[in-house]
Design a protein around this motif. Structure first.
Motif, mmCIF file in Angstrom:
data_model
loop_
_atom_site.group_PDB
_atom_site.id
_atom_site.type_symbol
_atom_site.label_atom_id
_atom_site.label_comp_id
_atom_site.label_asym_id
_atom_site.label_seq_id
_atom_site.Cartn_x
_atom_site.Cartn_y
_atom_site.Cartn_z
ATOM 1 N N ILE A 1 0.857 -1.196 0.000
ATOM 2 C CA ILE A 1 0.000 0.000 0.000
ATOM 3 C C ILE A 1 0.892 1.244 0.000
ATOM 4 N N GLU A 2 1.874 1.257 0.895
ATOM 5 C CA GLU A 2 2.779 2.398 0.968
ATOM 6 C C GLU A 2 3.599 2.540 -0.316
ATOM 7 N N LYS A 3 4.001 1.432 -0.901
ATOM 8 C CA LYS A 3 4.769 1.473 -2.158
ATOM 9 C C LYS A 3 3.919 2.117 -3.263
ATOM 10 N N ALA A 4 2.648 1.750 -3.348
ATOM 11 C CA ALA A 4 1.761 2.361 -4.341
ATOM 12 C C ALA A 4 1.648 3.867 -4.100
ATOM 13 N N HIS A 5 1.605 4.265 -2.842
ATOM 14 C CA HIS A 5 1.562 5.691 -2.488
ATOM 15 C C HIS A 5 2.858 6.392 -2.904
ATOM 16 N N LEU A 6 3.989 5.804 -2.536
ATOM 17 C CA LEU A 6 5.287 6.426 -2.839
ATOM 18 C C LEU A 6 5.561 6.495 -4.343
ATOM 19 N N GLU A 7 4.951 5.587 -5.081
ATOM 20 C CA GLU A 7 5.089 5.601 -6.549
ATOM 21 C C GLU A 7 4.100 6.568 -7.204
ATOM 22 N N GLY A 8 3.290 7.247 -6.387
ATOM 23 C CA GLY A 8 2.342 8.234 -6.908
ATOM 24 C C GLY A 8 1.059 7.638 -7.456
ATOM 25 N N GLU A 9 0.801 6.375 -7.160
ATOM 26 C CA GLU A 9 -0.396 5.709 -7.678
ATOM 27 C C GLU A 9 -1.647 6.013 -6.860
ATOM 28 N N ILE A 10 -1.480 6.178 -5.543
ATOM 29 C CA ILE A 10 -2.629 6.418 -4.657
ATOM 30 C C ILE A 10 -2.277 7.517 -3.653
ATOM 31 N N ASP A 11 -3.304 8.163 -3.099
ATOM 32 C CA ASP A 11 -3.091 9.213 -2.096
ATOM 33 C C ASP A 11 -2.900 8.656 -0.691
ATOM 34 N N PHE A 12 -3.526 7.515 -0.417
ATOM 35 C CA PHE A 12 -3.500 6.896 0.917
ATOM 36 C C PHE A 12 -2.118 6.298 1.166
ATOM 37 N N ARG A 13 -1.496 6.668 2.291
ATOM 38 C CA ARG A 13 -0.143 6.183 2.580
ATOM 39 C C ARG A 13 -0.134 4.739 3.072
ATOM 40 N N LYS A 14 -0.871 4.468 4.129
ATOM 41 C CA LYS A 14 -1.024 3.129 4.697
ATOM 42 C C LYS A 14 -1.929 3.261 5.912
ATOM 43 N N PRO A 15 -2.394 2.146 6.465
ATOM 44 C CA PRO A 15 -3.253 2.262 7.653
ATOM 45 C C PRO A 15 -2.562 3.064 8.758
ATOM 46 N N ILE A 16 -3.315 3.917 9.411
ATOM 47 C CA ILE A 16 -2.735 4.793 10.431
ATOM 48 C C ILE A 16 -2.121 3.981 11.569
ATOM 49 N N SER A 17 -2.654 2.799 11.846
ATOM 50 C CA SER A 17 -2.068 1.967 12.906
ATOM 51 C C SER A 17 -0.646 1.546 12.547
ATOM 52 N N CYS A 18 -0.390 1.323 11.271
ATOM 53 C CA CYS A 18 0.966 0.975 10.819
ATOM 54 C C CYS A 18 1.870 2.203 10.848
ATOM 55 N N TYR A 19 1.335 3.304 10.367
ATOM 56 C CA TYR A 19 2.113 4.538 10.272
ATOM 57 C C TYR A 19 2.505 5.047 11.660
ATOM 58 N N LEU A 20 1.629 4.860 12.635
ATOM 59 C CA LEU A 20 1.897 5.329 13.997
ATOM 60 C C LEU A 20 2.725 4.346 14.834
ATOM 61 N N TYR A 21 2.905 3.139 14.367
ATOM 62 C CA TYR A 21 3.558 2.134 15.199
ATOM 63 C C TYR A 21 4.946 2.596 15.627
ATOM 64 N N PRO A 22 5.313 2.487 16.923
ATOM 65 C CA PRO A 22 4.794 1.661 17.999
ATOM 66 C C PRO A 22 3.769 2.341 18.907
ATOM 67 N N ILE A 23 3.157 3.415 18.435
ATOM 68 C CA ILE A 23 2.071 4.015 19.206
ATOM 69 C C ILE A 23 0.806 3.227 18.923
ATOM 70 N N ARG A 24 0.091 2.913 19.989
ATOM 71 C CA ARG A 24 -1.227 2.304 19.875
ATOM 72 C C ARG A 24 -2.223 3.272 20.499
ATOM 73 N N VAL A 25 -3.396 3.361 19.880
ATOM 74 C CA VAL A 25 -4.428 4.306 20.304
ATOM 75 C C VAL A 25 -5.585 3.536 20.923
ATOM 76 N N SER A 26 -5.991 3.952 22.122
ATOM 77 C CA SER A 26 -7.211 3.398 22.709
ATOM 78 C C SER A 26 -8.186 4.555 22.891
ATOM 79 N N LYS A 27 -9.463 4.226 22.866
ATOM 80 C CA LYS A 27 -10.485 5.266 22.921
ATOM 81 C C LYS A 27 -11.486 4.950 24.012
#
Length: 189
Positions: free
Chosen positions: A104-130
């Motif tokens: 997913i991130e590779k497709a983003h970095l290649e300019g194919e999509i706007d979405f970078r990757k799931p926010i849980s992956c992008y934020l890791y090792p931060i985990r969010v609880s609500k």
């Protein structure tokens, strides 16, 4: 702990040192664990919409899983997660010189999509609880990340600074500036 708007930031995110070291860990967080990466409902729709542009970067095994089961699965608590290949690799993983990376991130970095990757992956090792309107940011310690702890210590990189970009993506630049001001004011670093 620091409260920034409706987000509680644990002191460990300020005090702990962390900086990914892919040369050492080989992207283990994409291939280890008992479930895929947590997904938000809206991320599932984005991935489904972008799937044809992501597929060229996926492995044949990952493609097979996604074509058979879809772009999401459920963890043991019933939460949405990315599907896994044989209960191990994320279906969206591919390997670049022996290092696990995200299609997913590779497709983003290649300019194919706007979405970078799931926010849980992008934020890791931060985990969010609500809990109601309040979100709490926790630091998830995992032994596979020991090279990141060492490297972060060496570079004197606080977790929240290493994850500046995804924190800004999730909460906004003004929120991140408030966090930095509160950290400086409390002299937590």
């Amino acid at each position: 702990m620091i409260m920034v708007d409706n987000v509680v930031v644990s002191d460990e995110l300020i005090k702990a040192r962390f900086m990914c070291n892919l040369a050492e860990c080989k992207g283990a967080c994409c291939i280890e664990g008992d479930a895929g990466a947590p997904l938000k409902v809206e991320e599932i729709g984005i991935i489904e919409d972008d799937l044809d542009l992501i597929k060229p970067f996926m492995t044949p095994e990952g493609l097979k899983v996604v074509e058979e089961f879809g772009v999401f699965d459920y963890d043991s608590f019933g939460n949405f997660v990315t599907p896994l290949i044989k209960d191990r690799d994320c279906a969206f993983v591919f390997y670049n010189d022996g290092v696990a990376a995200c299609a997913i991130e590779k497709a983003h970095l290649e300019g194919e999509i706007d979405f970078r990757k799931p926010i849980s992956c992008y934020l890791y090792p931060i985990r969010v609880s609500k809990s109601g309107p309040i979100e709490t940011l926790h630091f998830h310690r995992w032994n596979i990340c020991s090279p990141a702890f060492s490297f972060g210590q060496q570079q004197q990189m606080p977790v929240y600074q290493f994850l500046r970009e995804p924190l800004i993506l999730k909460y906004g630049y003004a929120w991140f500036k408030k966090l930095e001001q509160l950290v400086a004011k409390k002299k937590l670093r």
